[in-house]
Design a protein around this motif. Sequence first.
Motif, PDB file in Angstrom:
ATOM      1  N   ILE A 101       0.873  -1.168   0.000  1.00  0.00           N
ATOM      2  CA  ILE A 101       0.000   0.000   0.000  1.00  0.00           C
ATOM      3  C   ILE A 101       0.914   1.222   0.000  1.00  0.00           C
ATOM      4  O   ILE A 101       1.787   1.345   0.854  1.00  0.00           O
ATOM      5  N   ALA A 143       0.946   5.564  -0.303  1.00  0.00           N
ATOM      6  CA  ALA A 143       0.271   6.863  -0.360  1.00  0.00           C
ATOM      7  C   ALA A 143       1.367   7.917  -0.402  1.00  0.00           C
ATOM      8  O   ALA A 143       2.047   8.144   0.596  1.00  0.00           O
ATOM      9  N   THR A 159       4.563  -0.513   8.524  1.00  0.00           N
ATOM     10  CA  THR A 159       4.337   0.794   7.920  1.00  0.00           C
ATOM     11  C   THR A 159       5.601   1.638   8.035  1.00  0.00           C
ATOM     12  O   THR A 159       6.225   1.697   9.094  1.00  0.00           O
ATOM     13  N   LEU A 215      -1.021   6.595   8.480  1.00  0.00           N
ATOM     14  CA  LEU A 215      -1.244   5.420   7.638  1.00  0.00           C
ATOM     15  C   LEU A 215      -1.337   4.159   8.479  1.00  0.00           C
ATOM     16  O   LEU A 215      -2.215   3.311   8.253  1.00  0.00           O
ATOM     17  N   TYR A 270      -4.673   4.033  10.267  1.00  0.00           N
ATOM     18  CA  TYR A 270      -5.768   3.758   9.345  1.00  0.00           C
ATOM     19  C   TYR A 270      -5.817   2.287   8.949  1.00  0.00           C
ATOM     20  O   TYR A 270      -6.891   1.669   8.914  1.00  0.00           O
ATOM     21  N   ILE A 281      -9.706  -1.182   2.796  1.00  0.00           N
ATOM     22  CA  ILE A 281      -9.014   0.048   2.415  1.00  0.00           C
ATOM     23  C   ILE A 281      -9.852   0.840   1.415  1.00  0.00           C
ATOM     24  O   ILE A 281     -10.325   0.302   0.409  1.00  0.00           O
ATOM     25  N   ASP A 333      -9.830   7.601   1.597  1.00  0.00           N
ATOM     26  CA  ASP A 333      -9.252   7.774   2.929  1.00  0.00           C
ATOM     27  C   ASP A 333      -7.743   8.003   2.850  1.00  0.00           C
ATOM     28  O   ASP A 333      -7.174   8.806   3.605  1.00  0.00           O
ATOM     29  N   LEU A 334      -7.084   7.305   1.943  1.00  0.00           N
ATOM     30  CA  LEU A 334      -5.642   7.487   1.787  1.00  0.00           C
ATOM     31  C   LEU A 334      -5.318   8.854   1.205  1.00  0.00           C
ATOM     32  O   LEU A 334      -4.348   9.494   1.609  1.00  0.00           O
ATOM     33  N   VAL A 349      -1.945   6.996  -4.961  1.00  0.00           N
ATOM     34  CA  VAL A 349      -2.299   5.867  -4.116  1.00  0.00           C
ATOM     35  C   VAL A 349      -2.140   4.596  -4.945  1.00  0.00           C
ATOM     36  O   VAL A 349      -2.658   4.503  -6.067  1.00  0.00           O
TER      37      VAL A 349
END
Length: 266
Positions: A29, A31, A151, A173, A176, A184, A188-189, A234
């Motif tokens: 993931i 962002a 993360t 992040l 979340y 996901i 939101d990201l 993203v």
Amino acid sequence: MQRKISLRRWGRVCLINFHYDHDSKYRLIVAANRDEVYQRPTDPAHFWSDIPSIIAGRDLLQMGTWLGMSKEGRFAAITNYRDPRLPERPYSRGDITKTFLSNTTNARTFIQELKETRDLYGGYNVLLWDGDELLHYNNIFDEKNIISPGTHSLSNSTLNTPWPKVVKGRTLLSQYIQESQENIQIEDLFQILKDREKAPDDQLPDTGVGIEMERNLSPLFIHIPYYGTRCSTVLLVTQDGHVTFVERTYHKGKFQFEKSYQFQLV
């Protein structure tokens, strides 16, 4: 005027928040914000006509990229190392990501090659994922990191440096992802990436650009008259190889348009 010249020389600021996990629904993931002078010509994210396996935005001055993915499951992203005292170098950093994305060399071998040419480029951090391992390399410190599950965040020092924007991006992040339970949501990201709050002076790094500029560069999303966040990206890669790549383009702090792609890795 001098600060504008300095910013042009040491280039993009950027922030890459990312979560890496072999065992969750999403292997990767990302962002990320790309920050650059507004006048630098850029193409938004697209599949390149000359290298059709690559999806990325493109710097039209040097024809490289700051962040991209290939249909074969390779990911690369690069940030500059912030130090205006460093000398200019002959080669474009954006060529590193382009070369890796169009290559078949694994990330470890590619970084070994980067070590041998580290003095030919301005200061940088690069993230490289070959589908098996995700690695980080910083050419100023000659530092290689094998990314552990979890993360992380990368800006313009090195991996997970405790700058306010790095700590904040990584924390937001991480929280979340824990709260979403793998549900996901793209929006939101993007909301995380839109944070424009400046950090307190006592938390700012001293990178040689002056306190006023340190303040201006401290938010996740940057907006100053001649420089700022040009795009937000993203990226989601699932365990079964489904990729979602969404890029939002901004000009002087205002949203312009969105490019969205979904595809299955080869």
